[in-house]
Design an enzyme around this catalytic site. Structure first.
Site, PDB file in Angstrom:
ATOM      1  N   THR A 130       0.824  -1.210   0.000  1.00 16.29           N
ATOM      2  CA  THR A 130       0.000   0.000   0.000  1.00 16.29           C
ATOM      3  C   THR A 130       0.859   1.261   0.000  1.00 16.29           C
ATOM      4  O   THR A 130       2.005   1.243   0.470  1.00 16.29           O
ATOM      5  CB  THR A 130      -0.886  -0.007   1.267  1.00 16.29           C
ATOM      6  OG1 THR A 130      -1.460   1.275   1.458  1.00 16.29           O
ATOM      7  CG2 THR A 130      -0.096  -0.344   2.527  1.00 16.29           C
ATOM      8  N   ASP A 131       0.289   2.363  -0.473  1.00 19.92           N
ATOM      9  CA  ASP A 131       1.002   3.649  -0.401  1.00 19.92           C
ATOM     10  C   ASP A 131       1.043   4.181   1.035  1.00 19.92           C
ATOM     11  O   ASP A 131       1.764   5.137   1.326  1.00 19.92           O
ATOM     12  CB  ASP A 131       0.373   4.685  -1.352  1.00 19.92           C
ATOM     13  CG  ASP A 131      -1.072   5.035  -1.020  1.00 19.92           C
ATOM     14  OD1 ASP A 131      -1.671   4.373  -0.139  1.00 19.92           O
ATOM     15  OD2 ASP A 131      -1.622   5.969  -1.650  1.00 19.92           O
ATOM     16  N   GLU A 132       0.265   3.558   1.946  1.00 17.94           N
ATOM     17  CA  GLU A 132       0.228   4.064   3.325  1.00 17.94           C
ATOM     18  C   GLU A 132       1.573   3.896   4.033  1.00 17.94           C
ATOM     19  O   GLU A 132       1.819   4.525   5.055  1.00 17.94           O
ATOM     20  CB  GLU A 132      -0.901   3.390   4.117  1.00 17.94           C
ATOM     21  CG  GLU A 132      -2.248   3.649   3.478  1.00 17.94           C
ATOM     22  CD  GLU A 132      -3.438   3.205   4.307  1.00 17.94           C
ATOM     23  OE1 GLU A 132      -3.340   3.199   5.542  1.00 17.94           O
ATOM     24  OE2 GLU A 132      -4.459   2.868   3.704  1.00 17.94           O
ATOM     25  N   TYR A 155      -1.610  -0.752  10.933  1.00 11.87           N
ATOM     26  CA  TYR A 155      -1.741  -1.409   9.624  1.00 11.87           C
ATOM     27  C   TYR A 155      -0.559  -1.055   8.722  1.00 11.87           C
ATOM     28  O   TYR A 155       0.125  -1.938   8.193  1.00 11.87           O
ATOM     29  CB  TYR A 155      -3.070  -1.001   8.957  1.00 11.87           C
ATOM     30  CG  TYR A 155      -3.105  -1.311   7.472  1.00 11.87           C
ATOM     31  CD1 TYR A 155      -3.096  -2.633   7.013  1.00 11.87           C
ATOM     32  CD2 TYR A 155      -3.138  -0.289   6.514  1.00 11.87           C
ATOM     33  CE1 TYR A 155      -3.113  -2.918   5.647  1.00 11.87           C
ATOM     34  CE2 TYR A 155      -3.154  -0.569   5.151  1.00 11.87           C
ATOM     35  CZ  TYR A 155      -3.148  -1.891   4.724  1.00 11.87           C
ATOM     36  OH  TYR A 155      -3.160  -2.168   3.376  1.00 11.87           O
ATOM     37  N   LYS A 159       2.513  -3.369   7.189  1.00  7.29           N
ATOM     38  CA  LYS A 159       2.763  -3.523   5.744  1.00  7.29           C
ATOM     39  C   LYS A 159       4.186  -3.057   5.409  1.00  7.29           C
ATOM     40  O   LYS A 159       4.861  -3.665   4.576  1.00  7.29           O
ATOM     41  CB  LYS A 159       1.732  -2.737   4.923  1.00  7.29           C
ATOM     42  CG  LYS A 159       0.330  -3.296   4.943  1.00  7.29           C
ATOM     43  CD  LYS A 159       0.210  -4.695   4.345  1.00  7.29           C
ATOM     44  CE  LYS A 159       0.432  -4.740   2.854  1.00  7.29           C
ATOM     45  NZ  LYS A 159       0.144  -6.093   2.300  1.00  7.29           N
ATOM     46  N   TYR A 212     -15.159  11.124   8.793  1.00  7.05           N
ATOM     47  CA  TYR A 212     -14.167  11.462   9.810  1.00  7.05           C
ATOM     48  C   TYR A 212     -13.775  12.937   9.718  1.00  7.05           C
ATOM     49  O   TYR A 212     -13.496  13.451   8.618  1.00  7.05           O
ATOM     50  CB  TYR A 212     -12.910  10.623   9.620  1.00  7.05           C
ATOM     51  CG  TYR A 212     -12.989   9.214  10.157  1.00  7.05           C
ATOM     52  CD1 TYR A 212     -13.475   8.954  11.435  1.00  7.05           C
ATOM     53  CD2 TYR A 212     -12.542   8.140   9.394  1.00  7.05           C
ATOM     54  CE1 TYR A 212     -13.518   7.659  11.933  1.00  7.05           C
ATOM     55  CE2 TYR A 212     -12.582   6.838   9.890  1.00  7.05           C
ATOM     56  CZ  TYR A 212     -13.078   6.613  11.157  1.00  7.05           C
ATOM     57  OH  TYR A 212     -13.115   5.331  11.656  1.00  7.05           O
TER      58      TYR A 212
END
Ligand code: NAD
Length: 346
Positions: A130-132, A155, A159, A212
């Site tokens: 993921t780009d996260e 998370y 990753k 949010y």
């Protein structure tokens, strides 16, 4: 070519499985069938020649060795993961177990199998991430493959750890690895607790649509079938040891994405319109990353890949799919208290 796809009963993995089978690959779909999995996602290919399903946990070394020995894959596409950021905040343990220990276990099983087979040149271990892992951007700039890692949620940290393990197995043991880091996916078969389905399903039920903070967080959005296409492209044409950022070239603030979905619903399901009256701002997620944006120059220049649909087109296809597939999502509202948490019932 026979591909072992881990997590192939989940959202993105099942899109990969469906496309790979359509493209004529043999596919072994390996999945532990957690709450996030659904074999209905791959029902359309379940009877295809060359397709097999194995229920197994990637943290189970003996089971992984058996899968490699029994099926002798030419490549691995590793998508199995715990994937929901909010769940990682409530219970990080499962994320460490599957995303870190599970990736380590799978790498070791793959390395043993590849070594025993005489280290064939064509073998590939494609790690899907993921780009996260890159953290949070300010109002400008984009993530490139050289952006330093700066994960901020359990998370994304898990990753990031798995990405590091995969690179290390490539450098240290010579395992033929390739990686990709992708932005937020959306599309058919997305589990009901994720943002896009939450908006659609809560709107259909006339329930508040939770946003949010002030909805200012920016994400890049990619249609899941375009991601599956990009992954198969990276698997076949990506350079060994290299990573590829995959994005949709579709940056949007959450609030704008949600308003777009509401507008599509007003047109495609006028009952209850205007749906944006249901938008309700809620306390922000702790450590909520402000902005993610992907620079997809490498995959475009080196592999000639780019997304096939715009955000508006992909969202329209997604809304249509949820309107037409209540028999898919309705039973999932019962699973793991998902419907109750969202305020909608099965
Ligand atoms: P998902 O939660 O829908 O699916 C994950 C699948 O992995 C499920 O079928 C689950 O049963 C399986 N799984 C979980 N733990 C397992 C274990 N221990 N052993 C075997 N199988 C197990 O996730 P997704 O959204 O399809 O994401 C797939 C991959 O893509 C993940 O690695 C995720 O980090 C990555 N990714 C997701 C996004 C996104 O927007 N969803 C974006 C970029 C990258």
């Amino acid at each position: 070519m026979k591909i072992l796809v881990t997590g192939g009963a989940g959202f993105i993995g099942s899109a990969v499985v469906r496309q790979a089978v359509r493209d004529g690959f043999e596919v072994v779909n390996l999945d532990a069938l957690t709450y996030a999995a659904n074999l209905d996602n791959v029902a359309s290919v379940a009877d295809a020649p060359g397709y097999a399903f194995v229920q197994a946990d990637i943290t189970d070394r003996a089971a992984m060795d058996a899968v490699f020995a029994d099926h002798a894959p030419d490549a691995v596409m590793h998508l199995a993961a715990e994937s929901h950021v909010d769940r990682s905040i409530d219970g990080p343990g499962a994320f460490i177990q599957t995303n870190v220990t599970g990736t380590y276990t799978l790498l070791e099983a793959a390395r043993a199998y590849w070594t025993k087979a005489g280290k064939p040149d064509g073998f590939r271990f494609h790690h899907v991430s993921t780009d996260e892992v890159f953290g949070s951007l300010g109002p400008t700039g984009m993530f490139t493959e050289d952006t330093p890692y700066d994960p901020r949620s359990p998370y994304s940290a898990s990753k990031a750890a798995s990405d590091h393990l995969v690179r290390a197995w490539g450098e240290t043991y010579g395992l033929p690895v390739v990686l990709s880091n992708c932005s937020n996916n959306y599309g058919p078969f997305h589990f009901p607790e994720k943002l896009v389905p939450v908006v659609i399903l809560n709107a259909l039920h006339g329930k508040p649509i939770p946003v949010y903070g002030a909805g200012e967080n920016v994400r890049d959005w990619l249609f899941v079938e375009d991601h599956a296409d990009a992954l198969l492209c990276v698997l076949q044409n990506g350079e060994l040891g290299r990573s590829y950022n995959i994005g949709g070239e579709n940056e949007a603030r959450n609030i704008d994405l949600i308003r777009t979905i509401c507008g599509l619903l007003d047109r495609m399901h006028p009952e209850g319109a205007p749906h944006d009256r249901l938008i309700e701002f809620v306390t922000d997620r702790p450590g909520h990353d402000a902005r993610y944006a992907i620079d997809p120059s490498r995959i475009r220049a080196e592999l000639g890949w780019r997304p096939s649909v715009t955000l508006e087109q992909g969202l329209e296809r997604t809304v249509r799919w949820y309107l037409d597939n209540e028999n898919w999502w309705r039973p999932l509202l019962d699973r793991d208290g998902v419907g109750a948490r969202l305020g909608v019932t099965a």
